[in-house]
Design an enzyme around this catalytic site. Sequence first.
Site, PDB file in Angstrom:
ATOM      1  N   CYS A 180      44.704  36.088  51.287  1.00 25.68           N
ATOM      2  CA  CYS A 180      46.435  36.662  50.966  1.00 25.68           C
ATOM      3  C   CYS A 180      46.913  37.740  51.849  1.00 25.68           C
ATOM      4  CB  CYS A 180      46.521  36.061  49.600  1.00 25.68           C
ATOM      5  SG  CYS A 180      46.145  34.464  49.264  1.00 25.68           S
TER       6      CYS A 180
ATOM      7  N   HIS B 187      51.572  39.523  45.404  1.00 26.50           N
ATOM      8  CA  HIS B 187      49.920  39.853  45.760  1.00 26.50           C
ATOM      9  C   HIS B 187      49.995  41.335  46.828  1.00 26.50           C
ATOM     10  CE1 HIS B 187      45.532  38.182  45.739  1.00 26.50           C
ATOM     11  NE2 HIS B 187      46.270  39.059  44.647  1.00 26.50           N
TER      12      HIS B 187
END
Length: 580
Positions: free
Chosen positions: A79, A140
Amino acid sequence: MDTSLRCVAAGLLVMFQSSLCVSNADPEARPNFVLMMVDDLGIGDIGCYGNDTIRTPNIDRLAAAGLKLTHHVSAAPLCTPSRTAFMTGRYALRAGLGSTGRVQVILFLAGSGGLPPNETTFAKLLQKQGYTTGIVGKWHLGVNCESRNDHCHHPNSHGFDFFYGLPFTFFNDCQPGAGRDVLVDLQETLRRISALVALAFLTLLLVRAVGLMQIRLTLVALLAALSLLSFSAWFVPFELLRTWNCIVMRNGEVVEQPLDPETLNARLMSEAEQFVERHRDGPFLLFLSFAHVHTPLFVSERFAGKSKHGLYGDNVEEVDWMVGRMMETIERLGLSEKTLTYFTSDHGGHIEDPQRGGWNGIYRGGKAMGGWEGGIRVPGIFHWPGRLTAGRQVTEPTSLMDVFPTVVKLAGGALPEHRILDGHDLMPLLEGKTNRSQHEFMFHYCGMYLNAVRWHPHDSDSIFKVHFFTPNFSPAGAVGCYDTGVCLCHGDFVTYHDPPLVFELLRDPSESLPLTPETEPRVSEVLECVRRAVADHRRTHTPVEKQLTWTHTLWKPWLQPCCGTFPFCSCSENSSHLYS
């Protein structure tokens, strides 16, 4: 006013009007952008890429009415580095967001690492062109650097006028009973140390109380302090992870802590639709970054048990519904021909996780497996009625990093000249003005380590892939790193190959049979060309501060976003009106 002054004034007026034309071009001539990214979706999980058990009619319609990329890859199989590359059009290591060890992504919302403030995102450049920019969903890429509210890594500091969603990600610790994700072995070690120190303290206290031995109070006090310290080092950062990491923010304000997964998707969808409605007169850019289908798998009540593929299928079908809702909103507002819509995943599916049922199609490997195709081959769908021919398919190699220059150029902006970009403008390829990708070489990283290189020779349709090392699957005979949960990129976790492994992806897309000089006469040429390309590529690297070191990663209480007075962080958001 004399003639010379009038000439100067006229010239300045012309320059001023010209600058207005550049910075405030007719909004009708520039598209809106809706960029949709699913979390951990495998390329084989949707119908238009080969799945026949999960129903994805809305995504399939988007592909049928738009254009589908079949050789679309992310710049990383995890990610944080993948999203860094997507946002900046540059490999993640250029921003210091590649790993040299165990920590491969941001682990704590209150860590100090993240997307550096000096990086240029496509959102920053679109703001300069008069666009209103927003992100709804997962970020994130960090929040703070030195204090709780400096927000140096926050979306609002990286070009997004509006942010609503998860500054971290949705992970097991967010859902009671789903298990743990973050440094589980370290948690257990700290818990055991805490228990042993507490036992030693209680034993010493008992011995002194019954008079078995003369023990000074200072020693008892010292052991009591050590017991409290060891307990705090385990309990505060790890046992309270749901409170620290699982939050929802609206811009810089925490509005829910911890988050409620049952209503999360409805709220994300509502916020995304409202953003489009508020800015219908445009131009705008919306990045809809889904919380699905990262584990733990969670699904809204209306989708539970509805798919033929269990809970994972329910999750994918809810994503499809959300895509459909967004497309309905665009159509209802009459924005279809004014809006470029894009759909993708940040990387491939996580095959080691026992909760999921994802499928990376025919491709080998998955999430966190370096350059294996299963971890980086992703869906890529572009939709723009009146501009892109419906039903076309592009088989040339393309990258998530290509979205950056594509969006910036369409918005009338200039690409930054002070930094290297690794992405290329996709519009000539999407519009059929060229049939050749600008990517001759693509470099695939496992953390900070160059794992593989893809070469598309100018004189051939071939696409060669060279692997310098591969992750060691465990246990023996497995097709993933089940012993560690995810594959790691360093030390004994990988095997280096000399000579490197060479595959030809058109003939062998599943990378099952390495080429040899006997089976492919160009093997020596491939290795030599790749060697030179790697040397050239490495000369473009400049030293930057690493963002995923232990110093940057570990939890720091003074950086913790908090709703209320720290450490008593708690609030909830009213969501009774959602999900019609």
